[in-house]
Scaffold this motif. Structure first.
Motif, short mmCIF file in Angstrom:
data_model
loop_
_atom_site.label_atom_id
_atom_site.label_comp_id
_atom_site.label_asym_id
_atom_site.label_seq_id
_atom_site.Cartn_x
_atom_site.Cartn_y
_atom_site.Cartn_z
N TYR A 168 -8.23 -4.00 -3.88
CA TYR A 168 -7.36 -2.99 -4.50
C TYR A 168 -5.90 -3.20 -4.11
O TYR A 168 -5.06 -2.35 -4.42
CB TYR A 168 -7.81 -1.59 -4.10
CG TYR A 168 -9.20 -1.23 -4.60
CD1 TYR A 168 -9.38 -0.78 -5.90
CD2 TYR A 168 -10.31 -1.37 -3.78
CE1 TYR A 168 -10.65 -0.46 -6.37
CE2 TYR A 168 -11.59 -1.06 -4.23
CZ TYR A 168 -11.75 -0.61 -5.54
OH TYR A 168 -13.01 -0.31 -6.00
N LEU A 169 -5.60 -4.29 -3.41
CA LEU A 169 -4.26 -4.66 -2.95
C LEU A 169 -3.76 -3.74 -1.85
O LEU A 169 -2.55 -3.62 -1.61
CB LEU A 169 -3.27 -4.70 -4.13
CG LEU A 169 -3.71 -5.64 -5.27
CD1 LEU A 169 -2.71 -5.57 -6.43
CD2 LEU A 169 -3.87 -7.07 -4.79
N ARG A 170 -4.71 -3.10 -1.14
CA ARG A 170 -4.36 -2.27 0.02
C ARG A 170 -4.24 -3.16 1.25
O ARG A 170 -5.05 -4.04 1.48
CB ARG A 170 -5.42 -1.21 0.25
CG ARG A 170 -5.57 -0.23 -0.91
CD ARG A 170 -6.71 0.74 -0.72
NE ARG A 170 -8.01 0.07 -0.66
CZ ARG A 170 -9.16 0.62 -1.05
NH1 ARG A 170 -9.17 1.86 -1.51
NH2 ARG A 170 -10.28 -0.05 -0.96
N THR A 171 -3.22 -2.90 2.06
CA THR A 171 -3.04 -3.63 3.32
C THR A 171 -3.88 -2.97 4.42
O THR A 171 -4.64 -2.03 4.16
CB THR A 171 -1.56 -3.65 3.73
OG1 THR A 171 -1.18 -2.33 4.17
CG2 THR A 171 -0.67 -4.09 2.57
N SER A 172 -3.69 -3.43 5.65
CA SER A 172 -4.41 -2.85 6.78
C SER A 172 -3.86 -1.50 7.20
O SER A 172 -4.49 -0.80 8.01
CB SER A 172 -4.34 -3.81 7.98
OG SER A 172 -2.99 -4.05 8.36
N ALA A 173 -2.72 -1.10 6.67
CA ALA A 173 -2.10 0.18 7.02
C ALA A 173 -2.34 1.21 5.92
O ALA A 173 -2.31 0.88 4.74
CB ALA A 173 -0.60 0.01 7.26
N THR A 203 -2.00 -3.43 -11.32
CA THR A 203 -3.18 -2.98 -10.59
C THR A 203 -2.82 -1.95 -9.53
O THR A 203 -3.46 -0.89 -9.41
CB THR A 203 -3.88 -4.19 -9.94
OG1 THR A 203 -4.27 -5.11 -10.96
CG2 THR A 203 -5.11 -3.77 -9.16
N ALA A 204 -1.80 -2.27 -8.72
CA ALA A 204 -1.39 -1.34 -7.67
C ALA A 204 -0.88 -0.03 -8.26
O ALA A 204 -1.17 1.05 -7.74
CB ALA A 204 -0.31 -1.98 -6.79
N GLY A 205 -0.13 -0.11 -9.36
CA GLY A 205 0.35 1.11 -9.99
C GLY A 205 -0.77 2.02 -10.42
O GLY A 205 -0.72 3.25 -10.19
N LEU A 206 -1.81 1.45 -11.02
CA LEU A 206 -2.96 2.26 -11.44
C LEU A 206 -3.65 2.90 -10.24
O LEU A 206 -3.97 4.10 -10.24
CB LEU A 206 -3.95 1.38 -12.20
CG LEU A 206 -3.52 0.86 -13.57
CD1 LEU A 206 -4.58 -0.09 -14.12
CD2 LEU A 206 -3.29 2.01 -14.54
N THR A 207 -3.89 2.11 -9.20
CA THR A 207 -4.62 2.62 -8.04
C THR A 207 -3.84 3.72 -7.34
O THR A 207 -4.40 4.77 -6.98
CB THR A 207 -4.93 1.47 -7.07
OG1 THR A 207 -5.82 0.54 -7.72
CG2 THR A 207 -5.59 1.98 -5.80
N THR A 219 -8.33 0.59 -9.32
CA THR A 219 -8.55 -0.61 -10.12
C THR A 219 -8.57 -1.83 -9.22
O THR A 219 -7.68 -2.00 -8.38
CB THR A 219 -7.43 -0.77 -11.18
OG1 THR A 219 -7.36 0.42 -11.97
CG2 THR A 219 -7.67 -1.97 -12.06
N LYS A 220 -9.58 -2.67 -9.41
CA LYS A 220 -9.66 -3.90 -8.63
C LYS A 220 -8.78 -4.98 -9.25
O LYS A 220 -8.67 -5.08 -10.48
CB LYS A 220 -11.11 -4.39 -8.55
CG LYS A 220 -12.04 -3.46 -7.79
CD LYS A 220 -13.45 -4.04 -7.74
CE LYS A 220 -14.38 -3.12 -6.96
NZ LYS A 220 -15.78 -3.67 -6.90
#
Length: 454
Positions: A261-266, A301-305, A311-312
């Motif tokens: 989902y383009l999420r980082t570790s934070a 993708t990041a905008g949607l999530t 969104t993957k």
């Protein structure tokens, strides 16, 4: 209301901002130290060559940002304070966020060569590099470009338009031989030399020597050649621009590590574009892909999530395109330097060596896995669909003209590739269907012609 901060105003960051604004009313702040507004980075070379002005490279008018309630600030960021949830500017100013999108792009590689910090030695990635190149090439008659990738050829073309003699150093025995089949590498080599560039293969930089005032003067190669050069372009690739994040606590490798989902570790921190490294990339994709279209898909993708529509990230089949002086190139799917296990390739090159077609396929099923064109334009929709549907080679070759995107008045070259196939398979020859117009293409690919918007 959440304060959404996007660091970086390239294609990835701005695409995220646009799709967020379509879906939420949260305040959005875009920060960049490079430029006031989003511009097309791929057009930098055309500014230098005089084909465009900077204002022509901005996809949106300057009023677009106020109208869409996207605040933009010109600011260099020095560090990230995850604990305080804020960015720290070089001036010391602290910019708080509730959600942060890191879209910091790439930086030009340097490998510690002696003399790489001399005046007149530089890479080419950002707007400041272009401004420096204008200054450093004024009055120059000889230059050396180190590195044979796409940026290297672009820089060589830029310099040639100013009448500057250019030597291009490529350490491999053929241009990009680690990534391109031999026939395509040699076509590109001929195109480079045809435009007056002194292309030197199997040649590596040893050091750069300067004059008495600290300006580049001579390039020394590892085989002892001495090449006069008042300007030296270092175009040996790029790497994620993440140095300012080291020590922040964010998980880093080559780039900023992100999940599907383009999420980082934070918490509430995302990374998109060139600076992002996907932990588990899709088959056939790389963890870090510094490409315009992947940055665009990541931003979407990041905008949607972030807006609540999880969104993957899915970049689809690999594709890329470029132009080497006057030679256009496209690749769709898998076309490595040598075919993979259980795969084969067929290739056709015109007698004048200005056009080429290549298809890769699986040996067992004959399913097409990749297209590569030189000097010929193909429809992305057709190539991606035929790969996804695992269309067999005889069917693909018979319908190949439906993929051709060149104007109706252009000569077609598909028969050459069909002849290569038929010579190897005389027991079941393929007959190429006549080229027909767009209506035939649409009928052949209905329904679901287009992939999802990105």
């Amino acid at each position: 209301m959440r304060k959404i901060v996007i660091l970086g105003n390239g294609i990835a960051g701005i695409t995220a901002a646009r799709h967020l604004r379509k879906r939420c009313d949260d305040p959005i702040l875009v920060i960049s130290g490079e430029s006031d507004h989003f511009f097309s980075r791929t057009a930098l070379m055309y500014i230098y060559m005089g084909h465009m002005k900077y204002e022509h490279t901005k996809p949106y008018e300057d009023w677009f940002w106020d109208k869409n309630r996207i605040e933009v600030r010109r600011l260099w960021i020095a560090s990230l304070d995850l604990g305080a949830r804020c960015l720290v500017a070089a001036s010391g100013e602290r910019i708080p966020y509730d959600v942060l999108v890191l879209a910091t792009g790439s930086k030009s590689n340097r490998f510690g060569w002696p003399g790489q910090d001399l005046r007149g030695v530089q890479g080419l990635y950002n707007l400041q590099d272009l401004e420096t190149m204008e200054e450093h090439t004024a009055g120059v008659d000889r230059a050396v470009v180190v590195g044979g990738g796409l940026i290297g050829i672009e820089m060589a073309e830029m310099l040639r338009t100013r009448g500057i003699d250019v030597t291009l150093l490529v350490r491999e025995p053929h241009w990009m031989s680690h990534a391109y089949p031999l026939e395509e590498s040699q076509m590109i080599e001929r195109e480079i030399r045809r435009h007056g560039v002194d292309l030197r293969l199997s040649s590596e930089l040893e050091r750069i020597e300067g004059d008495a005032v600290g300006r580049a003067e001579t390039v020394i190669t590892k085989d002892g050649a001495e090449i006069p050069a008042r300007f030296v372009g270092l175009t040996v690739g790029v790497s994620p621009n993440i140095d300012f994040l080291r020590g922040s606590g964010l998980e880093l490798d080559r780039g900023i590590l992100v999940d599907e989902y383009l999420r980082t570790s934070a918490p509430d921190v995302y990374a998109v574009g060139d600076c992002a490294q996907v932990r588990e990339p899709k088959p056939g994709r790389r963890p870090v892909e510094p490409l315009w279209y992947t940055g665009r898909i990541m931003g979407h993708t990041a905008g949607l999530t972030i807006a609540g529509e999880e969104t993957k990230y899915d970049p689809g089949a690999w594709f890329n395109s470029a132009k080497f002086f006057d030679l256009e190139w496209q690749v769709y799917g898998s076309v490595p330097a040598t075919p993979g296990d259980g795969e084969s390739t067929i290739v056709w090159v015109s007698d004048d060596e200005r056009y080429g077609l290549r298809l890769n396929y699986r040996d067992e099923t004959l399913a097409v896995v990749g297209f590569q064109t030189m000097g010929i334009r193909y429809r992305q929709e057709a190539c991606e669909r035929w790969i996804a549907e695992e269309r067999p080679m005889p069917w693909v070759l018979a319908n190949l003209r439906a993929a051709n995107f060149d104007p109706e008045t252009y000569a077609t070259h598909e028969q050459g590739l069909v002849d290569v196939w038929n010579a190897a398979h005389p027991e079941a020859p393929v007959e190429l269907r006549a080229k027909r117009g767009l209506g035939h293409f649409l009928k052949l690919h209905r329904p679901n012609l287009h992939r999802r918007s990105a």
